[in-house]
Design an enzyme around this catalytic site. Structure first.
Site, short mmCIF file in Angstrom:
data_model
loop_
_atom_site.label_atom_id
_atom_site.label_comp_id
_atom_site.label_asym_id
_atom_site.label_seq_id
_atom_site.Cartn_x
_atom_site.Cartn_y
_atom_site.Cartn_z
N ARG A 87 -42.64 65.25 -29.56
CA ARG A 87 -41.88 66.38 -28.98
C ARG A 87 -40.45 66.54 -29.51
NH1 ARG A 87 -42.94 69.37 -25.19
NH2 ARG A 87 -41.14 69.06 -23.84
N GLU B 103 -44.00 74.33 -26.60
CA GLU B 103 -43.59 74.61 -25.22
C GLU B 103 -42.92 75.99 -25.15
OE1 GLU B 103 -40.69 71.90 -23.61
OE2 GLU B 103 -41.03 72.57 -21.56
N TYR C 61 -38.55 66.99 -9.87
CA TYR C 61 -38.33 67.53 -11.21
C TYR C 61 -39.36 68.64 -11.51
CZ TYR C 61 -38.98 68.43 -16.03
OH TYR C 61 -39.15 69.12 -17.21
N GLU D 165 -46.69 63.77 -20.28
CA GLU D 165 -45.48 63.72 -21.10
C GLU D 165 -44.50 62.68 -20.56
OE1 GLU D 165 -43.83 67.60 -21.46
OE2 GLU D 165 -41.80 66.85 -21.75
N ASP E 263 -45.52 66.73 -16.90
CA ASP E 263 -44.34 66.00 -17.39
C ASP E 263 -43.95 64.96 -16.35
OD1 ASP E 263 -42.00 65.15 -18.53
OD2 ASP E 263 -41.16 67.15 -18.85
N GLU F 66 -38.85 64.31 -26.58
CA GLU F 66 -37.82 65.35 -26.42
C GLU F 66 -36.41 64.78 -26.36
OE1 GLU F 66 -39.11 67.25 -22.73
OE2 GLU F 66 -37.36 66.42 -21.75
N HIS G 139 -41.49 62.87 -16.91
CA HIS G 139 -40.04 62.85 -17.05
C HIS G 139 -39.44 61.45 -16.92
CE1 HIS G 139 -36.23 65.26 -17.12
NE2 HIS G 139 -37.03 66.05 -17.81
N TRP H 200 -33.70 60.15 -14.65
CA TRP H 200 -33.99 61.49 -14.13
C TRP H 200 -35.12 62.11 -14.92
CZ3 TRP H 200 -33.28 66.43 -16.48
CH2 TRP H 200 -33.65 67.50 -15.62
N ARG I 35 -48.61 73.75 -17.95
CA ARG I 35 -48.02 72.54 -17.40
C ARG I 35 -47.91 72.68 -15.90
NH1 ARG I 35 -41.84 70.15 -18.15
NH2 ARG I 35 -41.47 71.16 -16.16
C1 CS2 Z 1 -38.25 69.10 -19.97
C2 CS2 Z 1 -36.95 69.79 -19.90
O1 CS2 Z 1 -39.18 70.95 -21.01
C3 CS2 Z 1 -39.34 69.79 -20.69
O2 CS2 Z 1 -40.34 69.15 -20.89
O3 CS2 Z 1 -38.36 67.77 -19.88
O4 CS2 Z 1 -36.99 70.63 -18.77
C4 CS2 Z 1 -35.72 68.92 -19.83
O5 CS2 Z 1 -35.58 68.38 -18.57
C5 CS2 Z 1 -34.53 69.73 -20.22
O6 CS2 Z 1 -34.70 70.25 -21.49
C6 CS2 Z 1 -33.24 68.93 -20.14
O7 CS2 Z 1 -32.18 69.63 -20.68
MG MG Z 2 -40.15 67.08 -20.76
#
Ligand code: CS2
Ligand code: MG
Length: 402
Positions: A283, A339, A159, A236, A210, A262, A212, A402, A147
């Site tokens: 995810r 991951e 991020y 992602e 990602d 996620e 995000h 975020w 990634r």
């Molecule tokens: C993320 C995480 O792993 C990922 O893909 O999006 O870093 C996420 O921000 C954290 O698990 C938040 O607690």
């Molecule tokens: Mg993520």
């Protein structure tokens, strides 16, 4: 086998974790993870006040019925706090059942579907040169799926990007840190890093990124189109999935594959994404998605549409979740990728585990149960410390995902 007692262990060996330990009258115990990053004590209290009292005296073998008792039997079902508490119970009960059978958990889930678990790691840097250097380190560790996150010129923090040599840790402050986001700056700069990585390291290594939840659906569509020449394994969370239909817009424009889930905790949060074939990887993971019982249901639905798993595996998911994810991943046919964001040494000393990293892959291990244990005495030396995830604002102050 009757459940005789259960307790919640909250500790912070490097970061906060909530662990449920269920004990039985046959001396076998099981462990489950209930960690929700930034809201740990809420789940701990939920378990102590509302779940544990109803568990005592039940048959530990009735995993499905206990799951339904706390899900279907509870009027306000489905939030992430509920699902994390339920996941902890479910993981602990599967652990007990597999230990009682003297088998590694994957055997109870149908046996091995593969010899090892492919994982992806994180590579990041403030500049493209930093990313390329970090990328080389990851390749040397054997990772074949990587990634990539790069700093955005003009933004103080991005991020997924951390100071050189420091492991990325999302919950980075006592109270939420306010960061600044600018979509135009991101879209103007993001392509260059993938171009540089492909030029330097060739086409064989698989690349992921990602987003995000930062973009609108049409912005996500244009990002997917822009990145097509670099043949990503996935992009992602290109846009928030609250409105599952919005992914249709992305799909109309790009063949870049998409991973989502996620922050979802129920099959209903992703059902339309799956049945309309709007994503390629799911995810949702064991801890936030109601445990092994519910994740298997999600994976089975996804399998009907040739969608694979890509379980979340950041450091805020405890080694217990990782252990369970590896057992599920070993057993199901439609496993895609796992991951892997390595836990720090302190976490690893408190949570011992049978799974082992081996050149960009995991071996799940042959220990009975899910193979993860906790050293309670050591855990007690690391008391809970409040930690919060950041929030994002646009430059004019508007709150942004975020
Ligand atoms: C993320 C995480 O792993 C990922 O893909 O999006 O870093 C996420 O921000 C954290 O698990 C938040 O607690
Ligand atoms: Mg993520």
């Amino acid at each position: 086998m009757k459940i005789t007692s259960a307790k919640v262990i909250v500790c912070s060996p490097g970061r906060n974790f909530v662990t449920l330990k269920i004990e039985t009258d046959e001396g076998i115990y099981g462990l489950g993870d209930a960690t929700v990053n930034g809201r740990e004590l809420v789940v701990a209290q939920y378990l102590e006040e509302h779940v544990i009292p109803s568990l005592i005296g039940r048959d530990a073998g009735q995993i499905e019925d206990i799951w339904q008792f706390f899900y279907r039997g509870y009027y306000w079902k489905k939030g992430v706090i509920d699902m994390a508490a339920l996941a902890a119970v479910d993981m602990a009960l599967w652990d007990i059942k597999a230990k009682a059978a003297g088998m590694p958990l994957y055997q109870l889930l149908g046996g091995k579907s593969r010899e090892y678990i492919n994982v992806y790691t994180h590579v990041n840097g403030e500049t493209i040169a930093d990313v390329l250097a970090d990328f080389e380190v990851a390749l040397n560790k054997g990772y074949k799926f990587i990634r990539v996150q790069c700093g955005v010129p003009g933004l103080a923090k991005t991020y997924g990007v951390t100071k050189k040599g420091v492991a990325y840790e999302p919950a980075n402050a006592n109270l939420p840190e306010e960061q600044v986001w600018n979509t135009t700056k991101y879209l103007n700069s993001v392509e260059a890093v993938f171009k540089a990585v492909r030029e330097k390291f060739g086409d064989e290594v698989e690349l992921l990124t990602d987003v995000h939840h930062r973009l609108t659906p049409i912005e996500a569509a244009s990002l997917g189109k822009m990145l097509e020449p670099y043949r990503l394994f996935w992009m992602e969370d290109p846009t928030p999935s609250d409105n599952q239909e919005s992914f249709k817009l992305i799909r109309q424009h790009t063949t870049t594959k998409i991973a989502v889930g996620e922050v979802t905790s129920s099959i209903y949060d992703i059902k339309d994404l799956i049945t309309n074939q709007l994503v390629d990887y799911i995810r949702t993971t064991i801890v936030h998605g109601g445990g092994i019982t519910h994740i298997r249901q999600i994976a089975n639905l996804a399998a009907l549409y040739q969608i694979k798993t890509g379980f979340h595996g950041a450091t805020d998911l405890s080694p217990i979740t990782m252990g369970c994810a590896l057992h599920v991943g070993t057993a199901i046919n439609n496993f895609g990728i796992q991951e892997h964001m390595p836990h720090c040494q302190v976490t690893e000393s408190v949570f011992t585990h049978a799974y082992q990293f081996d050149h960009g892959t995991f071996q799940v291990g042959e220990a009975p149960g899910h193979g993860v244990d906790i050293n309670e005495e050591l855990a007690a030396q690391y008391p809970y410390k409040r930690a919060s995830l950041p929030v994002n604002r646009l430059e004019d102050g508007t709150l942004h995902p975020w």
